[in-house]
Scaffold this active site. Structure first.
Site, PDB file in Angstrom:
ATOM      1  N   CYS A  82       0.647  -1.145   0.103  1.00  0.00           N
ATOM      2  CA  CYS A  82      -0.001  -0.066   0.075  1.00  0.00           C
ATOM      3  C   CYS A  82       0.826   1.349   0.107  1.00  0.00           C
ATOM      4  CB  CYS A  82      -0.999  -0.024   1.242  1.00  0.00           C
ATOM      5  SG  CYS A  82      -2.122  -1.319   1.058  1.00  0.00           S
TER       6      CYS A  82
ATOM      7  N   ASN B 264     -10.089  -0.222   0.089  1.00  0.00           N
ATOM      8  CA  ASN B 264      -8.766   0.029   0.018  1.00  0.00           C
ATOM      9  C   ASN B 264      -8.126  -0.524  -1.234  1.00  0.00           C
ATOM     10  OD1 ASN B 264      -5.911  -0.320   0.378  1.00  0.00           O
ATOM     11  ND2 ASN B 264      -5.982  -1.133   2.466  1.00  0.00           N
TER      12      ASN B 264
ATOM     13  N   HIS C 205      -3.125   7.189   2.414  1.00  0.00           N
ATOM     14  CA  HIS C 205      -3.693   5.990   2.012  1.00  0.00           C
ATOM     15  C   HIS C 205      -5.060   5.714   2.437  1.00  0.00           C
ATOM     16  CE1 HIS C 205      -4.019   1.753   1.062  1.00  0.00           C
ATOM     17  NE2 HIS C 205      -3.806   1.416   2.127  1.00  0.00           N
TER      18      HIS C 205
END
Length: 328
Positions: A122, A285, A255
């Protein structure tokens, strides 16, 4: 005069299939797994996500995002002299050939530019931007295409409601170029492999057979605790490097993993939530794609304006984390 790397184009792409919490809950109920829109939203802030169709690969999503970024940058694909693609879900097993090379071919780039994948989960987009910034400032490259692209739906265990409801597919891209105008003001990257087991795919391949699990595994509480801590620290690091105060940040793009982590980061920085770009509610996500997806949305809806300071930060498996402070 100082040489900067500057973001001159952004682009993004989401698969057409949008899956709401209600739809996902119904699918899980058929497997005897209970969840609900209320349960998912209360723990993550996610209401929907997008899933790619079975024939669609990370490179397909990446190409669409890249084309839009190139269009905004007013550059031809063959003007690019380096492609850096961040992904944890490459087109090919083992990551070779690299998905960046596949994207180069699909974009019709014939100038033999360098192309490489970056694996920092990520944090991948932040890592890629930092690498591109160094290459541009060194004079080695002029126009760099950075992409975050993921099909995380392929590595989810849909019998584990604690993870399968959180992730989605998508791609985001930016074009960075050498400029005398301020652009990337500071970057900082970190990793701590001692936390590798709290967010990982524990399986491995031997003799063409998967040993162990090939699905994503996450210790949610451990990730939450570590993420809030390191994101605050790395944000302050890049601000110190740039000689800026948090109050000078116009937009925070963290993020997009969990709304509570995001809000906690903004609070620690003393930034009002109105200054934070949020897409996790509609995208879930999307790992390395989440920051460039959010950046492109805020660029195209007019929130982010020329000259404004944008703080982007990510944290992911590895354990990796980093931040980029850029003037748009």
């Amino acid at each position: 005069m100082n040489l900067y790397s500057k973001i001159i184009g952004t682009g993004s792409h989401l698969p057409p299939r949008r899956v709401t919490n209600e739809e996902l809950a119904k699918q899980l109920a058929e497997k005897g797994i209970e969840t609900s829109d209320e349960w998912i939203v209360s723990r993550s802030g996610i209401s929907a996500r997008h899933y790619a169709e079975p024939h669609v690969q990370s490179s397909d999503l990446a190409v669409e995002a890249a084309r839009r970024a190139l269009e905004m940058a007013a550059l031809d694909a063959n003007d690019i002299d380096l492609i850096i693609l961040a992904t944890s879900t490459p087109d090919h097993f083992g990551g070779f050939p690299s998905t960046a090379c596949v994207v180069q071919r699909k974009l019709g780039i014939t100038n033999e530019c360098a192309a490489v994948d970056v694996q920092a989960v990520c944090s991948g987009f932040v890592y890629a931007v930092s690498v591109a910034d160094s290459f541009i400032k060194s004079g080695a490259h002029k126009n760099v295409l950075i992409i975050g692209a993921e099909v995380f739906s392929r590595i989810l265990n849909f019998e584990d409601r604690t993870t399968c409801v959180l992730f989605g597919d998508g791609a985001g891209a930016v074009v960075m170029t050498a400029s005398r105008e301020p652009g990337v003001l500071a970057t900082k990257l970190h990793a701590d492999g001692s936390h590798a087991d709290i967010l990982c795919i524990p399986g491995r391949v031997s003799g063409g057979v998967v040993e162990g699990s090939a699905f994503l595994h996450m210790d949610g509480q451990a990730v939450f605790k570590l993420a809030v801590s390191v994101l605050d620290k790395v944000a302050n690091e890049v601000l110190r490097i740039a000689g800026m105060a948090a109050s000078e940040v116009n937009w925070l793009i963290p993020h997009q993993a969990n709304i509570r982590i995001m809000q906690g980061t903004a609070k620690k920085l003393g930034l009002p939530l109105e200054k934070m770009v949020v897409t996790v509610d509609q995208h879930g996500n999307t790992s390395a794609a989440s920051i460039p997806l959010a950046l492109d949305k805020a660029m195209r809806d007019g929130r982010i304006k020329p000259g404004q300071n944008v703080l982007m930060e990510g944290v992911g498996g590895g354990f990796t984390w980093g931040a980029v402070l850029a003037q748009m």
